[in-house]
Design an enzyme around this catalytic site. Structure first.
Site: not given
Ligand SMILES: [Zn+2]
Length: 663
Positions: A169, A214, A219, A331, A347, A424
């Site tokens: 991330h 590359d 995410h 998810e 979500e 988040c």
């Molecule tokens: Zn979230």
């Protein structure tokens, strides 16, 4: 407010522009998404200082609650959960062990972005002001000499820096930092933060740009952020890097990972994708980046792909609430028509991402269907995630909570929680609500377009003259929208008002007199040399609708959802007769539902009453006959807006209501 002048952005060689660029960018077009003057957009956003939401309307109240409760709540939790401490440790000012998720910095960045939009709107909040100043300064101190900025990989795992792109991330966090800096610059709240973001972005260009590594991030988020940073600065390498990240995706660079390359949309090149797939928030952020890069480079193939995936997402994989992502596992999006209401993951961040993606598509194409989708998500899938008190949040947003529900973990909570280990969603809500006024209206050389209705005002320039539109409405409770126009009396211009897809009948009056105003491409378009003080009244009929799902949605076959206007409704245990079991409730489809105001509920909502029965379902789990549940006890069923459920007490809820058997 700072209006940045951008360099020309010619379309890439061999790429057909989507359409001729609009001739001018209105001054102050500096909201959450601000296409550059060379962009091939159909509509131009207004600056957040050009649109105001009145606090007596529902959207205005949401924004006010966000400013006074949710945002300070987020700031408190960033301190309490250790996010700020992580950055202090990265700056060498504390010895604390790293706390929280490895991408915890992103929650700081999103809250910072929210604070910037809020201070740009209402600059007087000293607490928020000091949060922005202190955090911007802390980020500058936590930044490494080469521009790198990530507290986890500085404090806890320096040996892993840039070594785990599928998992780390790092670019995701960089993207949220950049978006915070862009917001802070566009609003003039903290122009200096851009220097921090640019130092990091320059490092990214050096490392990942042409001739560099590359690699892509597991995410997505960096793509849309770099496009926005390019829009702010005019520095072309940022846009080129965003495009390069899109071009590199789908080559299996991230490896199979735990859930396979589809989890992070690395299974197929973005221009060739035909279906939304994998982790829904990642998919939607990637799609937002595709639209941003498409409009700035004139690359029609990116927009074609984004519109193609919209068809798949909205026609086959979106909940009636506008929520995305059926599956808890990964998810992720489910198979086509796999939309279980009780096991919905849905979500909050995916609904917000959908809103943001649809806004970009609306700007790119001018097509009303994207505004329809924004409205559906906003009033249902997004709004439900926040409690009425503004300090409790859903992460997952199911459309049904069963009697005896035993949720496991934060992501299947039966009630809203004040914060999350993976936090988040709350700051994502905060940044959307703080910038909500930026999404109401757009401009074009022909005039002004209003996409979302709320009490407030719009100030802009049309045909070289200042124009002001005051809007009064009780939307979404009532479909009557009263507009008063001022300015620009000498030159004809067009006021375009969206007629939502759910609305089958509408009327328009100008200065009290009825006019024939057919819907064209989702809007009524009224062209006049508007005399100052002219009133326009748009009346959108809002009958109660019984909504059925496509027959292939097995999970809700034989059920209907009640809806009125943009709102989806649900049943709550608190409104059932004592002792009634939610799963035994049936709706009598022949008894017309009635809308009524309920003053004992938050927001004084319009509720729906309809004929219901409590079916005699018996005890046997399986029987050989099909007649079970036909007889039942009649009662008056009450449905409340879905976004308000769970504010009175914990208990079962359902959106999809089984239809009573007849005969
Ligand atoms: Zn979230």
């Amino acid at each position: 407010m700072t209006q940045q002048k951008l360099s020309d952005t010619p379309a890439a060689p061999g790429v057909r522009p989507i359409q001729a660029p609009a001739p001018s960018v209105p001054d102050g077009a500096t909201g959450p998404v601000a296409p550059g003057p060379g962009a091939v957009a159909a509509l131009w956003p207004l600056g957040p200082d050009q649109v105001r939401l009145d606090p007596d309307g529902l959207l205005g109240r949401w924004q006010r609650r966000n400013a006074t409760v949710t945002l300070p709540h987020c700031v408190d939790n960033l301190h309490g959960a250790g996010n700020i401490g992580n950055l202090r440790a990265a700056a060498g000012e504390a010895d604390e062990a790293f706390a929280g998720m490895w991408f915890a910095d992103s929650d700081v960045h999103k809250t910072l972005e929210a604070a910037a939009w809020e201070l740009g709107r209402s600059p007087g909040d000293a607490g928020l002001r000091s949060f922005v100043d202190d955090t911007a300064a802390l980020l500058a101190r936590a930044q490494q000499p080469d521009g790198y900025l990530n507290s986890y990989f500085t404090v806890a795992a320096p040996e892993d820096r840039w070594r785990r792109p599928e998992w780390s991330h790092e670019l995701y966090c960089a993207g949220h930092l950049i978006q915070a800096a862009v917001a802070a610059a566009r609003t003039g709240v903290s122009p200096g933060l851009v220097a921090v973001a640019r130092r990091f972005a320059d490092l990214l260009v050096e490392r990942f740009g042409p001739g560099g590594a590359d690699e892509v991030c597991g995410h997505p988020e960096i793509e849309t952020a770099l496009a926005e940073l390019y829009r702010l600065t005019g520095h072309r390498p940022y846009l080129d890097l965003a495009r390069r990240f899109l071009d590199l995706r789908g080559r299996g660079l991230l490896g199979p990972g735990r859930f396979g390359p589809v989890y992070y949309q690395d299974h197929v090149p973005v221009r060739e994708a035909t279906e939304v797939a994998g982790h829904s928030v990642r998919q939607l952020y990637l799609l937002a980046g595709m639209v941003d890069v498409g409009v700035e480079t004139g690359d029609r193939t990116l927009l074609d792909a984004a519109e193609r995936l919209w068809e798949d997402a909205v026609r086959r994989r979106t909940y009636v609430t506008g929520a995305h992502g059926s599956r808890h596992r990964d998810e992720a999006y489910g198979d086509p028509y796999e939309l279980p209401p009780d096991r919905a993951y849905a979500e909050t961040c995916a609904a917000i991402a959908s809103f943001q993606w649809n806004w970009r598509l609306l700007l790119a194409t001018g097509r009303a269907r994207y505004a329809d989708e924004m409205e559906r998500a906003l009033y249902n899938a997004v709004a439900v995630a926040v409690s009425h008190d503004g300090r409790h949040f859903f992460y997952s947003n199911p459309l049904q909570l069963r009697t005896g529900h035993t949720g496991a973990g934060e992501e299947s909570a039966a009630r809203r929680l004040p914060w999350y280990t993976c936090a988040c969603c709350p700051p994502n809500i905060a940044r959307l609500m703080a910038s909500l006024h930026g999404y109401l209206a757009t401009a074009h050389e022909d005039g002004l377009q209003i996409h979302l209705y709320a009490s407030g005002s719009v100030d802009t320039e049309v045909a070289g003259s200042a124009v002001r539109v005051d809007m009064r409405t009780e939307y979404p409770w009532r479909g009557r929208i009263e507009l008063t126009l001022d300015g620009a009396a000498t030159v004809p211009w067009t006021l375009a008002l969206r007629v939502p897809e759910w609305c089958e009948a509408h009327t328009v009056r100008i200065d009290g007199g009825p006019v024939i105003a057919p819907v064209r491409d989702g809007y009524v378009r009224l062209t006049r040399a508007w005399a100052p003080g002219t009133t326009v009244v748009l009346d959108l009929e809002m009958p109660v609708r019984q909504v059925s799902a496509h027959p292939r949605v097995d999970a809700v076959r034989g059920c209907v959802a009640l809806a009125r206007g943009p709102l989806v409704y649900c049943l709550e245990q608190a409104d059932l007769p004592p002792g009634a079991v939610m799963e035994d409730v049936r709706l009598d489809p022949a008894a017309p539902a009635v809308a009524d105001r309920r003053e004992d509920l938050p927001e004084f909502p319009v509720v729906l009453t309809a004929g219901g029965t409590l079916a005699d379902t018996g005890d046997a789990l399986y029987t050989a006959t099909s007649g079970r549940g036909r007889r039942g006890t009649p009662f008056t069923l009450t449905a409340v807006p879905y976004f308000l459920w769970g504010n009175r007490s914990e208990g079962p809820m359902r959106v999809w209501i089984p239809i009573a058997a007849t005969g």
